[in-house]
Scaffold this active site. Structure first.
Site, PDB file in Angstrom:
ATOM      1  N   ARG A 175      -0.647  -8.860  -8.137  1.00 15.10           N
ATOM      2  CA  ARG A 175      -1.686  -7.993  -7.136  1.00 15.10           C
ATOM      3  C   ARG A 175      -1.755  -7.529  -6.122  1.00 15.10           C
ATOM      4  O   ARG A 175      -2.076  -6.111  -6.070  1.00 15.10           O
ATOM      5  CB  ARG A 175      -2.744  -9.255  -6.473  1.00 15.10           C
ATOM      6  CG  ARG A 175      -3.432 -10.051  -7.945  1.00 15.10           C
ATOM      7  CD  ARG A 175      -4.982 -11.103  -7.719  1.00 15.10           C
ATOM      8  NE  ARG A 175      -3.809 -11.768  -5.865  1.00 15.10           N
ATOM      9  CZ  ARG A 175      -3.539 -13.418  -6.521  1.00 15.10           C
ATOM     10  NH1 ARG A 175      -3.406 -12.919  -7.808  1.00 15.10           N
ATOM     11  NH2 ARG A 175      -2.777 -13.222  -4.865  1.00 15.10           N
ATOM     12  N   ILE A 176      -1.246  -7.734  -4.705  1.00 10.97           N
ATOM     13  CA  ILE A 176      -0.414  -6.855  -4.183  1.00 10.97           C
ATOM     14  C   ILE A 176       0.762  -5.264  -4.175  1.00 10.97           C
ATOM     15  O   ILE A 176       0.460  -4.724  -3.813  1.00 10.97           O
ATOM     16  CB  ILE A 176      -0.147  -7.461  -2.546  1.00 10.97           C
ATOM     17  CG1 ILE A 176      -1.048  -8.247  -2.056  1.00 10.97           C
ATOM     18  CG2 ILE A 176       0.335  -6.638  -1.428  1.00 10.97           C
ATOM     19  CD1 ILE A 176      -0.440  -9.407  -1.172  1.00 10.97           C
ATOM     20  N   CYS A 271       5.908  -5.933   4.121  1.00 14.02           N
ATOM     21  CA  CYS A 271       4.804  -7.799   4.097  1.00 14.02           C
ATOM     22  C   CYS A 271       4.329  -8.182   2.929  1.00 14.02           C
ATOM     23  O   CYS A 271       3.065  -8.806   3.508  1.00 14.02           O
ATOM     24  CB  CYS A 271       3.297  -6.366   4.232  1.00 14.02           C
ATOM     25  SG  CYS A 271       3.296  -4.958   5.019  1.00 14.02           S
ATOM     26  N   SER A 272       5.242  -8.912   3.552  1.00 15.73           N
ATOM     27  CA  SER A 272       5.572  -9.993   2.413  1.00 15.73           C
ATOM     28  C   SER A 272       5.345 -11.613   3.455  1.00 15.73           C
ATOM     29  O   SER A 272       4.529 -12.106   4.138  1.00 15.73           O
ATOM     30  CB  SER A 272       6.256 -10.375   1.171  1.00 15.73           C
ATOM     31  OG  SER A 272       7.000 -10.291   1.498  1.00 15.73           O
ATOM     32  N   ARG A 273       6.644 -11.549   3.223  1.00 14.25           N
ATOM     33  CA  ARG A 273       7.309 -12.515   4.287  1.00 14.25           C
ATOM     34  C   ARG A 273       8.610 -12.459   4.890  1.00 14.25           C
ATOM     35  O   ARG A 273       9.212 -11.859   4.461  1.00 14.25           O
ATOM     36  CB  ARG A 273       7.136 -14.198   3.071  1.00 14.25           C
ATOM     37  CG  ARG A 273       6.351 -15.191   2.607  1.00 14.25           C
ATOM     38  CD  ARG A 273       5.149 -15.383   3.195  1.00 14.25           C
ATOM     39  NE  ARG A 273       3.811 -16.018   3.126  1.00 14.25           N
ATOM     40  CZ  ARG A 273       2.841 -15.085   2.740  1.00 14.25           C
ATOM     41  NH1 ARG A 273       2.554 -14.526   3.093  1.00 14.25           N
ATOM     42  NH2 ARG A 273       2.015 -15.872   2.057  1.00 14.25           N
ATOM     43  N   ASP A 297       5.782  -5.934   9.279  1.00  9.21           N
ATOM     44  CA  ASP A 297       5.138  -6.246   9.311  1.00  9.21           C
ATOM     45  C   ASP A 297       5.435  -8.601   9.581  1.00  9.21           C
ATOM     46  O   ASP A 297       4.922  -8.979  10.108  1.00  9.21           O
ATOM     47  CB  ASP A 297       3.762  -6.491   8.285  1.00  9.21           C
ATOM     48  CG  ASP A 297       1.992  -6.950   8.678  1.00  9.21           C
ATOM     49  OD1 ASP A 297       2.080  -6.603  10.379  1.00  9.21           O
ATOM     50  OD2 ASP A 297       1.361  -7.689   7.679  1.00  9.21           O
ATOM     51  N   GLU A 302       9.275 -15.670  12.723  1.00 10.11           N
ATOM     52  CA  GLU A 302       8.074 -15.325  13.800  1.00 10.11           C
ATOM     53  C   GLU A 302       6.991 -16.905  14.601  1.00 10.11           C
ATOM     54  O   GLU A 302       7.670 -17.494  13.724  1.00 10.11           O
ATOM     55  CB  GLU A 302       6.957 -15.031  12.189  1.00 10.11           C
ATOM     56  CG  GLU A 302       6.032 -14.244  12.784  1.00 10.11           C
ATOM     57  CD  GLU A 302       5.279 -13.275  11.645  1.00 10.11           C
ATOM     58  OE1 GLU A 302       4.186 -13.318  11.858  1.00 10.11           O
ATOM     59  OE2 GLU A 302       6.108 -13.019  10.889  1.00 10.11           O
ATOM     60  N   HIS A 320       2.283  -8.495  12.345  1.00 10.49           N
ATOM     61  CA  HIS A 320       1.653 -10.106  10.735  1.00 10.49           C
ATOM     62  C   HIS A 320       0.038  -9.197  11.171  1.00 10.49           C
ATOM     63  O   HIS A 320      -0.605  -9.940  11.067  1.00 10.49           O
ATOM     64  CB  HIS A 320       1.685 -11.341  11.386  1.00 10.49           C
ATOM     65  CG  HIS A 320       1.670 -11.859   9.747  1.00 10.49           C
ATOM     66  ND1 HIS A 320       2.253 -12.836  10.168  1.00 10.49           N
ATOM     67  CD2 HIS A 320       1.289 -11.423   8.984  1.00 10.49           C
ATOM     68  CE1 HIS A 320       2.716 -12.933   8.550  1.00 10.49           C
ATOM     69  NE2 HIS A 320       1.061 -12.309   8.227  1.00 10.49           N
ATOM     70  N   ILE A 321       0.300  -7.718  11.141  1.00  8.71           N
ATOM     71  CA  ILE A 321      -1.396  -7.799  11.030  1.00  8.71           C
ATOM     72  C   ILE A 321      -2.002  -6.981   9.401  1.00  8.71           C
ATOM     73  O   ILE A 321      -3.177  -5.666   9.070  1.00  8.71           O
ATOM     74  CB  ILE A 321      -1.703  -6.047  11.578  1.00  8.71           C
ATOM     75  CG1 ILE A 321      -0.545  -4.732  11.613  1.00  8.71           C
ATOM     76  CG2 ILE A 321      -1.508  -7.077  13.210  1.00  8.71           C
ATOM     77  CD1 ILE A 321      -0.823  -3.758  12.120  1.00  8.71           C
ATOM     78  N   ALA A 322      -1.550  -7.218   8.118  1.00  8.80           N
ATOM     79  CA  ALA A 322      -1.304  -7.024   7.044  1.00  8.80           C
ATOM     80  C   ALA A 322      -2.947  -6.832   6.584  1.00  8.80           C
ATOM     81  O   ALA A 322      -4.064  -6.636   5.757  1.00  8.80           O
ATOM     82  CB  ALA A 322      -0.442  -7.088   5.833  1.00  8.80           C
ATOM     83  N   SER A 323      -3.800  -8.051   7.042  1.00  9.75           N
ATOM     84  CA  SER A 323      -5.412  -8.802   6.729  1.00  9.75           C
ATOM     85  C   SER A 323      -6.444  -8.390   7.610  1.00  9.75           C
ATOM     86  O   SER A 323      -6.755  -8.641   7.811  1.00  9.75           O
ATOM     87  CB  SER A 323      -4.881 -10.128   6.664  1.00  9.75           C
ATOM     88  OG  SER A 323      -4.825 -10.774   7.901  1.00  9.75           O
TER      89      SER A 323
END
Length: 382
Positions: A175-176, A271-273, A297, A302, A320-323
């Site tokens: 999806r992403i 921007c995944s893991r 991200d 982390e 970590h601001i993707a969302s």
């Protein structure tokens, strides 16, 4: 005995006790819980990451459910404590649940929720933003201006890459990944190469249709190709965005060898893991290849970064601001709360956790269901 932690209490006389380990955006999630007779306790400790001991103190002797965060270690200790306190559910305010020992949750009969279906577009937007920022060297230029170093226009000042006509590579066209690909293809007229174990027919049809539209209007059409291997994407793409799941097969998916396979001036986006990239190898590659750029991200350890990464001018790093769009974060809070509420009330599990729009419409009551329970089948209530 666990040390008490600071909390904010809503609806103190509620029948069910629900704990949130962090304040979360918006108030709808709180109101939905209160409407169903829940006492809501929100931890207000000034700590970025709560310890296991902190969370034990929050659970206490009676707790019906907990809403937690990716930064917390949810394993045997916490699930056994939650079970003893009468807890039925825990939900991450996140899609991922790498911080959760699902087997331990199964052992103690605790449902584990997550929040998919709400952050596809916002995560893809950040990946696209990092791609553009890296290509046009926006962060470097911003720092240059703020340092008062601009004396006037120069022909070679911060020359970057034009995205139009280049090739965007997507590793993981779920999806992403597919949403990101559509943004880059339609927004910048880039060609697409992607690698995924499963064919992304919908994405292929989109790019084909857009290519035909461009051709009909006298422009060069965009193209797509499904690669037979990840290495093919790494070799050919000018911009590469990573969107795989994190498991044993994708740990350090990008390493010293795969970095060498990329173009010298390629752009790598993650921007995944964090652990899908060998971050130490990436630092070395950035140092040795100043035209190579990266937008990150997420990070391997982390919230920490590998030594040297913060010093790299050819790296754009964000926390970590993707969302982190208002609508998305409020939606995540709502879904997490409804996961817990649904198990407390004995509701069924929603049939499709990736289609959660009915839960997010503020003008109507949400369905009587838990939006997404990852261990529903193991608990026998799928």
């Amino acid at each position: 005995m666990a040390k008490p932690v600071q909390i904010e209490v809503w609806n103190p006389n509620g029948k069910y006790r629900v704990v949130s380990t962090k304040p979360m955006p918006g108030t709808r999630w709180i109101n939905l819980l209160i409407e169903q007779d829940c006492r809501v306790e929100i931890c207000t400790e000034k700590k970025t990451i709560l310890s296991v001991e902190d969370i034990l103190a929050l659970i206490g002797d009676k707790c019906d459910g907990v809403i937690g965060q990716l930064t917390e270690d949810w394993g045997e200790v916490l699930f056994s404590a939650l079970s003893r306190a009468g807890g039925k559910a825990f939900s991450n305010m996140a899609v991922g649940y790498n911080n959760v020992d699902v087997n331990a949750a199964n052992k103690y009969g605790v449902a584990v929720g997550n929040t998919p279906g709400v952050l596809t577009e916002t995560t893809a937007e950040l990946a696209a933003s990092l791609s553009l920022a890296a290509a046009r060297r926006i962060v470097e230029a911003d720092e240059f201006m703020r340092a008062g170093r601009y004396d006037g226009w120069l022909p070679n000042l911060f020359v970057g890459n034009l995205l139009k006509g280049q090739t965007v590579g997507v590793i993981g066209a779920g999806r992403i990944g597919s949403a990101y690909a559509r943004m880059m293809v339609e927004g910048f007229k880039m060609n697409l190469i992607y690698f995924d174990l499963y064919q992304s027919t919908r994405l292929e049809k989109f790019v084909t249709a857009y290519g035909e539209f461009l051709k009909a209007n006298g422009e060069a059409p965009v193209t797509w190709r499904r690669a037979s291997s990840m290495d093919e994407v790494l070799r050919e793409a000018d911009v590469i965005s990573l969107h795989p799941v994190l498991d044993k097969t994708t740990f350090h998916l990008v390493n010293k060898e795969s970095l060498k396979a990329m173009k010298k001036d390629a752009i790598l986006i993650n921007c995944s893991r964090g652990p899908v990239i060998d971050e130490a190898a990436l630092v070395d590659h950035l140092r040795d290849n100043p035209m190579f750029r990266v937008g990150l991200d997420v990070f391997e350890d982390e919230p920490y970064m590998k030594p040297g990464l913060a010093d790299m001018k050819n790296a754009i790093i964000v926390p970590h601001i993707a969302s982190a769009s208002k609508w998305t974060r409020e939606g995540m809070a709502t879904l997490a709360a409804l996961n817990v509420l649904g198990k407390i009330k004995g509701y069924p599990v929603w049939s499709d956790p990736n289609r959660v729009e009915p839960f997010l419409d503020e003008n109507v009551s949400p369905p009587a269901a838990s939006p997404s329970i990852v261990n529903a089948k193991a608990l026998g209530n799928a």
